[in-house]
Design a protein around this motif. Structure first.
Motif, short mmCIF file in Angstrom:
data_model
loop_
_atom_site.label_atom_id
_atom_site.label_comp_id
_atom_site.label_asym_id
_atom_site.label_seq_id
_atom_site.Cartn_x
_atom_site.Cartn_y
_atom_site.Cartn_z
N PHE A 200 74.37 28.97 31.93
CA PHE A 200 73.87 30.20 31.31
C PHE A 200 73.52 31.25 32.38
O PHE A 200 73.48 32.44 32.07
CB PHE A 200 72.62 29.91 30.48
N PHE B 157 66.27 33.22 27.32
CA PHE B 157 67.67 33.56 27.10
C PHE B 157 67.83 35.07 26.90
O PHE B 157 68.75 35.71 27.44
CB PHE B 157 68.20 32.81 25.86
N TYR C 122 62.60 28.95 24.94
CA TYR C 122 64.01 29.00 25.35
C TYR C 122 64.61 30.35 24.96
O TYR C 122 65.34 30.98 25.73
CB TYR C 122 64.80 27.88 24.67
N ALA D 202 73.50 24.34 32.65
CA ALA D 202 74.27 24.57 31.43
C ALA D 202 75.28 25.72 31.59
O ALA D 202 76.13 25.93 30.71
CB ALA D 202 73.32 24.87 30.27
N ARG E 183 61.32 26.02 21.30
CA ARG E 183 62.52 26.78 20.95
C ARG E 183 62.30 28.26 21.22
O ARG E 183 63.19 28.97 21.71
CB ARG E 183 62.85 26.53 19.48
N ASP F 107 78.85 35.97 27.94
CA ASP F 107 79.63 35.06 27.10
C ASP F 107 79.72 33.65 27.68
O ASP F 107 80.81 33.13 27.94
CB ASP F 107 81.05 35.62 26.89
N PRO F 108 78.57 32.99 27.92
CA PRO F 108 78.62 31.62 28.46
C PRO F 108 79.19 30.65 27.43
O PRO F 108 79.13 30.89 26.22
CB PRO F 108 77.15 31.31 28.74
N LYS F 109 79.74 29.56 27.94
CA LYS F 109 80.27 28.55 27.04
C LYS F 109 79.11 27.85 26.33
O LYS F 109 78.05 27.64 26.91
CB LYS F 109 81.08 27.52 27.83
N PRO F 110 79.31 27.49 25.07
CA PRO F 110 78.25 26.76 24.36
C PRO F 110 77.91 25.44 25.08
O PRO F 110 78.80 24.77 25.59
CB PRO F 110 78.85 26.51 22.98
N ALA F 111 76.63 25.11 25.12
CA ALA F 111 76.19 23.85 25.74
C ALA F 111 74.89 23.40 25.10
O ALA F 111 74.05 24.23 24.74
CB ALA F 111 76.00 24.03 27.25
N LYS F 112 74.76 22.07 24.95
CA LYS F 112 73.51 21.53 24.41
C LYS F 112 72.56 21.23 25.57
O LYS F 112 72.87 20.43 26.45
CB LYS F 112 73.80 20.24 23.63
N LYS G 126 69.81 38.01 29.55
CA LYS G 126 70.88 38.85 29.04
C LYS G 126 70.63 40.32 29.34
O LYS G 126 71.56 41.12 29.46
CB LYS G 126 71.03 38.67 27.53
#
Length: 779
Positions: free
Chosen positions: A721, A680, A676, A719, A673, A734-739, A684
C-alpha cells in the motif's frame, strides 16, 4: 528436577490392605485412621491393638524369673536383717541416677542401713572403681548393690571379694564374654537366664529387684514408676513390650507426682506436669539430670529425686537447672569450634573426622560429636587436649554402616583407655599416638567403604492432606505412644497445593515457618527447625514442595492449634524468580550470571552494565549451552515459541526473568478498522511523509498510538500500500488488493501480543507453571 534435595531417604510404608483396615476398625471399635497406624506397626489383631492402646499391669513380666534374682534378693534381705551397711553404687547419667534413687528408697523402706555413691565421671570413670570400692569399704560398706553398671567391673568386684565384701550386680548393659565373679548378677539378658524381655534399662531392672525385695506387685509400687519412666526414656531403650507399659504408667504417675524434687525440677524446666509426655522427659527433665554428672559430682541429683524437704528440693532444682545452662553454653561454644574444624579444607575430603581442642570440657564431647555427625554425616571423634598430661580424651559417634569400635579395636593397645560399641566410643590417647589414631580411622573408612553421601533413612507411615491434620488425628496418634526407640512417632508426608507465609524464626534465623495450603484452601502451620537456609528454595517454588513430619499440638493463651513438625523438605523444579520490569538498571546485572537476549542490539547497549564473569547469549547468534546454572532472561521474546525453544534446549538450575519490553504491543493492541481507514486515507492524500523523523508528529496528528502506528505502516509496506525510501513514505496509487490479516507482520504482532500477555501480565503461579512445563519439554 530437584531444587532442594531431601536430607533423608524417605522410606514409604506399603499401604495397608483396606479390607484388613475395615475389619480391625470394626472389631476394635476404632477409626480406620488409627487402624492403619496400628497395622503399620504389625499390630493387626484386636488383642494386639487393645494390649498396645490400653496396657495393663498384668502385661508386666514376673521379676522372679530373672536370673539370680532370688539369690541376689536373699543376700540383700540378709544384709538388712543383720544391719550390714549397704552401699548402692550407681552411675552419673539419668538412668543411673533414677536407678540409684529407686533402690535407695526401696532399701530405706525395708529399714536397711543404706547409702549411695555416684562415681565421678572425671576421677572414678564409669562403673565399679577399685579405689572407690576400697574407700567405701574402709568407711564401713559390707555389701555393694550396683545399679545400671557392674557387668564389666571385674577388677573392683575382685578387690571387694578379697576383702570379704559381696557385690550384687544389677545391670542391663552389654555382657562381656566373661562375667565378673560377683555374688549375684541380675541382668535381663544373662546367658543362663530366661527372662522374656531383654530391653529393660538400669532403672527397669532396679524396679524389678524392688518388686522382689518388697514382694509387691507393680501396682503396689506405682509411686516409683515416675523414676522408671525418666530413666527408660533417657537411656533410649526400646519402648516396646513391657517398657511400653512401664513408661506409659510412669508418665501418668509423673502427672500427679508428689515427689518434691521432681515438682521443683519440672517447674525450673517450665514443664506443666498435667500435660507431661515423653518429649518433656527426654528434652526437659533428662538433660538436666545428665548435666550434673557431665560437669562434676552427680550425687546432688539423687538427693533431688529422693528428698522430702520442699525447700531443699527447690534449692537443688535451681542448682541442677544452672548446671544445665552451663552445659548448654559449653555445647554451643565447643560445637561452633568443632564444626569450623570439620568444614576446614583438609577435613572436607576425609571420610572420618578427628577433631580436638585444648581445654574443651570432657563431659559434653559426646554431645558435640553427635552434632558434628548430624551436620557432616561423617563418623567423628571429638577430643580435648591436655598438654600437662600429654593426652587427648573424648568421645566418638558414628553413622549407620561404619563400626567405630571395630575400626579402633586393632590399636586399642596403643590407646591409654578405650571402650564402646559400633555407634559410640570413649577413649584417651597419647599426643604421640594422635597421627596413628587418625590414620587408622581414615584407613577403616576406606576399608569399610564408608559412604558419607549416603543419606539416613526415615520411615514414612502415610500421606496426609493438610486438612487431615486435625485434633482428632493428633489425639489418635498419641494413643500409640509413648514414643521412643523402636516405637517412633508416625511420620507423615504432606504434598500441599502450595505453601504460604514463609518466614524464618529464631535469633539466628535458622528455623523456618510456613503454612501448608491444600486444594480446599485449608491452612495448617508447619515448623521446620534447622531449615532456615532453605527459605530461598521454598519461596522460589512454593507450589512444588513435599514435606515429612510429625503431628504436634501448640497451646498458646488458652487456644490449641495443630501443626506439622517438619523433619525434611524437598522442593521440585527450578528456582524461578519473576522480576518483570520496564526499567533495566545496573544493579539487575550485578551477579555473574548468564544473561540471555532476544534483541542483539539491546545486548550491545547493556554491555557496560554486566559484572565481571557474566556471560551473554544472543538468541539466534550465540550457541546455547546444554546446562546453565544461573540464567537471566532479559527481554521479552517476539513469540512464545522462541522462549519455549530456548528452555527446551538447555537445563537450567536457577531462572530469573526480567522480560523487559520498552513498547508494549499488548497494551496498545491491534489496530481497529477505523484506524486502518484513517491511515489509508492519509497516505492517499499526503506525499513525501518523513516517517524517519516525524513519526511521533504523525501519530499525534492521526490520534493513533505511536507503537501501533509503526506496526500499521510496516503492515502497509508489506501489503504494497506504501513505499518507503530513505525514510520517506508515499502512497501507491491503485494498489493491488491484499488481506492485511495474511501479512507476516500481522501474525508477528499477534505472537508478540500473546507473548506479552503470558509473560508480562499473567499471575505469578500460572507463569511459573508455564515456564516449568516449557523446561520439561527438553529432550
Amino acid at each position: 528436577m530437584i531444587l532442594l534435595e531431601a536430607k533423608f531417604n524417605w522410606k514409604k510404608s506399603t499401604p495397608a490392605d483396606e479390607t484388613q483396615v475395615a475389619a480391625l476398625a470394626k472389631d476394635a471399635e476404632i477409626t480406620p485412621f488409627l487402624a492403619r497406624l496400628l497395622i503399620s506397626r504389625q499390630l493387626t489383631t484386636v488383642e494386639q491393638a487393645q494390649a498396645w492402646l490400653t496396657p495393663t499391669i498384668e502385661q508386666l513380666h514376673d521379676p522372679n524369673t530373672m536370673f539370680d534374682m532370688a539369690k541376689g534378693v536373699a543376700r540383700i534381705q540378709a544384709a538388712v536383717a543383720n544391719g550390714e551397711q549397704i552401699t548402692i553404687y550407681g552411675d552419673y547419667d539419668a538412668d543411673g541416677l533414677t536407678s540409684t534413687a529407686l533402690m535407695y528408697e526401696t532399701l530405706a523402706q525395708l529399714g536397711a542401713e543404706v547409702n549411695y555413691y555416684i562415681p565421678n565421671r572425671f576421677t572414678d570413670g564409669y562403673g565399679p572403681n577399685v579405689e572407690a570400692f576400697n574407700r567405701l569399704i574402709d568407711a564401713g560398706t559390707q555389701l555393694f548393690v550396683t545399679v545400671d553398671n557392674g557387668v564389666a567391673g571385674h577388677a573392683a568386684i575382685d578387690a571387694a571379694k578379697q576383702r570379704q565384701v559381696d557385690v550384687v550386680v544389677t545391670d542391663h548393659h552389654e555382657l562381656p564374654a566373661q562375667l565378673p565373679d560377683a555374688f549375684a548378677i541380675i541382668h535381663p539378658r544373662h546367658p543362663q537366664g530366661h527372662y522374656p524381655f531383654g530391653g529393660l534399662s538400669g532403672v527397669g531392672v532396679a524396679f524389678k529387684v524392688a518388686q522382689s525385695l518388697l514382694e509387691a506387685s507393680a501396682d503396689e509400687l506405682s509411686d516409683a514408676l515416675d523414676l522408671v519412666a525418666i530413666g527408660e526414656i533417657a537411656d533410649l531403650v526400646p519402648l516396646t513390650d513391657e517398657n511400653h507399659a512401664l513408661v506409659k504408667f510412669g508418665l501418668q504417675v509423673i502427672s500427679q507426682t508428689q515427689r518434691p524434687g521432681l515438682i521443683a525440677l519440672m517447674k525450673a524446666a517450665g514443664i506443666d506436669a498435667t500435660t507431661i509426655n515423653e518429649e518433656h522427659v527426654g528434652f526437659g527433665i533428662a538433660p538436666r539430670l545428665n548435666a550434673v554428672g557431665r560437669l562434676g559430682d552427680a550425687n546432688p541429683a539423687v538427693e533431688l529425686l529422693t528428698t522430702l524437704d520442699e525447700d531443699r528440693a527447690n534449692e537443688l532444682a535451681k542448682q541442677v537447672n544452672q548446671q544445665n545452662e552451663v552445659r548448654q553454653e559449653l555445647v554451643k561454644t565447643i560445637s561452633t569450634d568443632a564444626l569450623t574444624q570439620a568444614e576446614a579444607p583438609e577435613n572436607q575430603s576425609q571420610p572420618v573426622l578427628v577433631i580436638h581442642g585444648q581445654g574443651w570440657h570432657e563431659g559434653v564431647l559426646g554431645i558435640v560429636a553427635s552434632k558434628v555427625v548430624e551436620a557432616t554425616h561423617k563418623p567423628t571423634l571429638v577430643l580435648s587436649d591436655n598438654p600437662d598430661q600429654g593426652t587427648l580424651k573424648g568421645s566418638g559417634r558414628s553413622i549407620k554402616g561404619f563400626d567405630l569400635f571395630a575400626a579402633l579395636n586393632p590399636i586399642r593397645d596403643h590407646l591409654v583407655a578405650f571402650g564402646g560399641h559400633a555407634m559410640a566410643c570413649g577413649l584417651t590417647v597419647a599426643q604421640t599416638q594422635l597421627n596413628l589414631l587418625t590414620q587408622t580411622l581414615i584407613d577403616a573408612g576406606k576399608s569399610q567403604a564408608i559412604d558419607v553421601d549416603q543419606r539416613a533413612t526415615l520411615s514414612v507411615t502415610a500421606t496426609l492432606a493438610a486438612n487431615e491434620i486435625t485434633e482428632s488425628a493428633y489425639q489418635e496418634v498419641q494413643q500409640l505412644g509413648p514414643f521412643g526407640m523402636d516405637n517412633p512417632q508416625p511420620i507423615f508426608e504432606i504434598r500441599p497445593s502450595r505453601v504460604d507465609n514463609i518466614k524464618t524464626m529464631g535469633s539466628a534465623k535458622n528455623h523456618l515457618k510456613f503454612m501448608l495450603v491444600d486444594d480446599q484452601q485449608t491452612s495448617v502451620p508447619a515448623i521446620a527447625f534447622g531449615f532456615g537456609d532453605a527459605i530461598v528454595q521454598v519461596a522460589a517454588n512454593p507450589e512444588d514442595i513435599s514435606v515429612i513430619g510429625t503431628l504436634s499440638a501448640n497451646s498458646w493463651q488458652g487456644r490449641t492449634t495443630y501443626q506439622l513438625m517438619v523433619k525434611d523438605i524437598q522442593v521440585e523444579g527450578v528456582a524461578i524468580v519473576l522480576t518483570r520490569t520496564n526499567n533495566l538498571t545496573k544493579p539487575l546485572f550485578a551477579r555473574p550470571a548468564t544473561y540471555l537476549f532476544f534483541q542483539g542490539k539491546l545486548a550491545d547497549q547493556l554491555q557496560p552494565y554486566l559484572s565481571e564473569g557474566a556471560k551473554v547469549i544472543r538468541v539466534g547468534v550465540d550457541e546455547l549451552p546444554a546446562i546453565i546454572k544461573d540464567l537471566v532472561i532479559v527481554d521479552c521474546p517476539p513469540a512464545l515459541t522462541d522462549l519455549q525453544q530456548v528452555l527446551a534446549a538447555t537445563q537450567v538450575a536457577e531462572l530469573t526473568t526480567y522480560f523487559y519490553e520498552r513498547d508494549s504491543a499488548f497494551l496498545s493492541g491491534m489496530p481497529s478498522r477505523a484506524e486502518y481507514g484513517k491511515l489509508f486515507s492519509f497516505v492517499k492524500t499526503h506525499q513525501n511523509v518523513d516517517v524517519g523523523h516525524q513519526m511521533a508528529v504523525l501519530a499525534d496528528f492521526l490520534k493513533i498510538d505511536l507503537n501501533k502506528l509503526i506496526f500499521m505502516i510496516q503492515l502497509f509496506f508489506e501489503a504494497g500500500f506504501v513505499r518507503i525510501e530513505s525514510g520517506v513514505m508515499n502512497g501507491i496509487s491503485d494498489p493491488k488488493p491484499a488481506k492485511l490479516s495474511e501479512m507476516v507482520a500481522y501474525h508477528q504482532r499477534l505472537q508478540r501480543i500473546d507473548a506479552e500477555e503470558k509473560l508480562l501480565y499473567s499471575k505469578g503461579p500460572q507463569l511459573k507453571a508455564w515456564l516449568v512445563e516449557a523446561m520439561n519439554q527438553a529432550v
